[in-house]
Design a protein around this motif. Sequence first.
Motif, PDB file in Angstrom:
ATOM      1  N   THR A 111       0.830  -1.242   0.017  1.00 49.42           N
ATOM      2  CA  THR A 111      -0.103   0.122  -0.047  1.00 49.42           C
ATOM      3  C   THR A 111       0.663   1.497  -0.134  1.00 49.42           C
ATOM      4  O   THR A 111       0.704   2.207  -0.821  1.00 49.42           O
ATOM      5  N   GLU A 112       1.695   1.293   0.940  1.00 51.20           N
ATOM      6  CA  GLU A 112       2.313   2.836   1.013  1.00 51.20           C
ATOM      7  C   GLU A 112       3.487   2.845   0.234  1.00 51.20           C
ATOM      8  O   GLU A 112       4.141   3.843   0.273  1.00 51.20           O
ATOM      9  N   ASP A 116       0.663   3.357  -3.797  1.00 49.55           N
ATOM     10  CA  ASP A 116       0.673   4.523  -3.715  1.00 49.55           C
ATOM     11  C   ASP A 116       1.445   5.441  -4.639  1.00 49.55           C
ATOM     12  O   ASP A 116       0.940   6.349  -5.238  1.00 49.55           O
ATOM     13  N   ARG A 120      -0.062   7.758  -7.796  1.00 48.90           N
ATOM     14  CA  ARG A 120       0.113   9.402  -8.179  1.00 48.90           C
ATOM     15  C   ARG A 120       0.722   9.515  -9.246  1.00 48.90           C
ATOM     16  O   ARG A 120       0.694  10.446  -9.967  1.00 48.90           O
ATOM     17  N   HIS A 153      -4.138   5.574   3.426  1.00 47.32           N
ATOM     18  CA  HIS A 153      -4.042   5.673   1.815  1.00 47.32           C
ATOM     19  C   HIS A 153      -5.361   5.567   1.227  1.00 47.32           C
ATOM     20  O   HIS A 153      -5.667   6.431   0.422  1.00 47.32           O
ATOM     21  N   LEU A 157      -5.886   9.095  -0.843  1.00 43.56           N
ATOM     22  CA  LEU A 157      -6.032   9.105  -2.238  1.00 43.56           C
ATOM     23  C   LEU A 157      -7.187   9.049  -2.953  1.00 43.56           C
ATOM     24  O   LEU A 157      -7.491   9.393  -3.947  1.00 43.56           O
TER      25      LEU A 157
END
Length: 186
Positions: A111-112, A116, A120, A153, A157
């Motif tokens: 996830t991070e 992510d 982005r 997140h 997001l």
Amino acid sequence: MNQTLLIIDAQQELIDGNQEERAVFHKEQLIRNINLLIKQATESGVPVIFVRDTDVAEGKGAGFQVHDQINVPSDALFFDKAATNCFHGTELLNHLKSHEIAHIVIAGCKTEHCIDTAVRTATINGFDVTLAGDAHSTTDSDSLNAEQIINHHNETLHGHYNVEHFSIVRNSVEDLFHPLHDSYRE
């Protein structure tokens, strides 16, 4: 609208863990939801792309492969990466642009890091993104547990935007291949 399902680092050793790393949070749910997304994509005629991290299992063997409980379509494409960013050092961006992809549904691990970064990077490269909020996972960090990281997140997001293109977070039981981005633009 041309779209794709992008599944990042859903690899055997990353999901199940190894001697140094624990299994990801709610791995059974992750696998189930990724399979649901693959089924939806296949039924909708949406291509499925897997990205594999060459750091996982040193880039070889069963541990490097997509998890054996994930239903990989026979026509799925694969891109291997060495960086956190799945667009760096791969032909992924060129492939998406050459196929005039406008919308990407993203799922996978972690996830991070890779999730992510993919969300982005995709928005600044001209894609609308739907992050499957219940189809990405990670492990605990020194500061936060995995559930907190995922929730953070999903919150951060959802609505993350770069003016023209942005990301939204929806769950895999929804029809993610009917994106809602235009309803926010009207």
